[in-house]
Design a protein around this motif. Structure first.
Motif, mmCIF file in Angstrom:
data_model
loop_
_atom_site.group_PDB
_atom_site.id
_atom_site.type_symbol
_atom_site.label_atom_id
_atom_site.label_comp_id
_atom_site.label_asym_id
_atom_site.label_seq_id
_atom_site.Cartn_x
_atom_site.Cartn_y
_atom_site.Cartn_z
ATOM 1 N N ALA A 40 1.020 -1.202 0.167
ATOM 2 C CA ALA A 40 0.060 -0.107 -0.035
ATOM 3 C C ALA A 40 1.004 1.295 0.149
ATOM 4 O O ALA A 40 2.102 1.449 0.438
ATOM 5 N N THR A 42 0.230 5.716 0.223
ATOM 6 C CA THR A 42 -1.141 6.726 0.610
ATOM 7 C C THR A 42 -0.683 7.949 -0.148
ATOM 8 O O THR A 42 0.441 8.446 -0.265
ATOM 9 N N THR A 46 -5.505 9.432 1.217
ATOM 10 C CA THR A 46 -5.981 8.087 0.988
ATOM 11 C C THR A 46 -5.002 6.900 0.687
ATOM 12 O O THR A 46 -4.068 7.067 0.078
ATOM 13 N N TYR A 48 -3.914 3.695 -0.665
ATOM 14 C CA TYR A 48 -4.318 2.675 -2.090
ATOM 15 C C TYR A 48 -3.428 1.017 -1.986
ATOM 16 O O TYR A 48 -2.214 1.182 -1.649
ATOM 17 N N LEU A 63 -3.932 0.703 -8.668
ATOM 18 C CA LEU A 63 -4.047 1.408 -7.066
ATOM 19 C C LEU A 63 -5.609 1.105 -6.855
ATOM 20 O O LEU A 63 -6.449 1.610 -7.452
ATOM 21 N N ILE A 64 -6.013 0.617 -5.757
ATOM 22 C CA ILE A 64 -7.213 0.162 -5.329
ATOM 23 C C ILE A 64 -7.495 0.838 -3.997
ATOM 24 O O ILE A 64 -6.754 0.373 -2.922
ATOM 25 N N ALA A 65 -8.416 1.688 -3.677
ATOM 26 C CA ALA A 65 -8.756 2.583 -2.426
ATOM 27 C C ALA A 65 -9.460 1.541 -1.543
ATOM 28 O O ALA A 65 -9.417 1.998 -0.272
ATOM 29 N N ASN A 204 -4.418 3.732 -13.677
ATOM 30 C CA ASN A 204 -4.463 4.824 -12.496
ATOM 31 C C ASN A 204 -3.166 5.147 -12.065
ATOM 32 O O ASN A 204 -2.944 6.198 -11.476
ATOM 33 N N LYS A 208 -2.808 9.044 -11.368
ATOM 34 C CA LYS A 208 -2.462 9.396 -9.886
ATOM 35 C C LYS A 208 -1.340 10.095 -9.877
ATOM 36 O O LYS A 208 -1.361 11.171 -8.946
#
Length: 214
Positions: A40, A42, A46, A48, A63-65, A204, A208
């Protein structure tokens, strides 16, 4: 003869809608079935999550929130050395990524903001124009590494990263300028490298971190 007085059957009740939840993302560049873990980062507050294959140095997912969606992705598209696992198994592993990482131990190395990245690119632009050092200039190694891993290390040779850390040290004034080079030239090469990293990153990952381009 009196059939038209018969009561009509009530219409059948509509079927209850099926709750499917958000769609599970597809693996990056067809990277399905890799042995990996969930990591992960941040960005702008947020967190991700993403799949990562340590043996190949490859990012496996967008990237998966949503941590549960990340676990669902892993259950469908990733494996462990002992085979596939269900969503609950991956959800537990994803929980470890909230506070720790096998890639970058320091939380500061996994935390970014669009504002600070934009400020770094603005500083780099000034060095490209004026050719003077920028004390404190930095672009986190871990971010550059992840973008390369997301892009499958497809950065063109002329924009390679073999000297990126050295370029950053010179631009910040932490290392002397080598003979026959200029700060403007080094800053131009670093910006070309960052552009190539973002251009090669799929999905993304590119959007991003588009702020790194100039």
């Amino acid at each position: 003869m009196f059939d038209f007085f018969k009561k009509k059957k009530p219409p059948a009740a509509a079927a209850a809608p099926i709750e499917t939840g958000p769609a599970v993302p597809l693996p990056l560049a067809g990277r399905k079935g890799h042995v990996g873990a969930i990591e992960a980062v941040t960005l702008d507050g947020t967190m991700y999550f993403f799949g990562f294959d340590f043996s190949s140095d490859l990012v496996l997912s967008p990237l998966i929130a949503d941590i549960d969606l990340a676990a669902r992705f892993a259950s469908q598209h990733m494996t462990q050395r002992d085979g596939t696992h269900d969503e609950a198994y991956w959800r537990e592993l994803a929980g470890y990524a909230v506070d720790g990482s096998e890639l970058a131990a320091e939380i500061e190395s996994r935390t970014f903001s669009t504002e600070s990245l934009a400020a770094a690119i603005a500083s780099l632009a000034r060095v490209r124009r004026e050719g003077t050092v920028e004390p404190g200039f930095a672009i986190e190694y871990h971010l550059r590494y992840l973008l390369g891993a997301a892009g499958g290390w497809e950065v063109p040779e002329e924009a390679g990263d073999e000297d990126a850390d050295e370029w950053i040290d010179v631009i910040s004034g932490n290392e002397p300028l080598a003979g026959g080079t200029t700060l403007t030239g080094i800053a131009d090469r670093l910006q070309a490298h960052l552009n190539a990293l973002v251009d090669a990153a799929p999905g993304n990952w590119a959007t991003k971190f588009a702020v790194l381009k100039a």
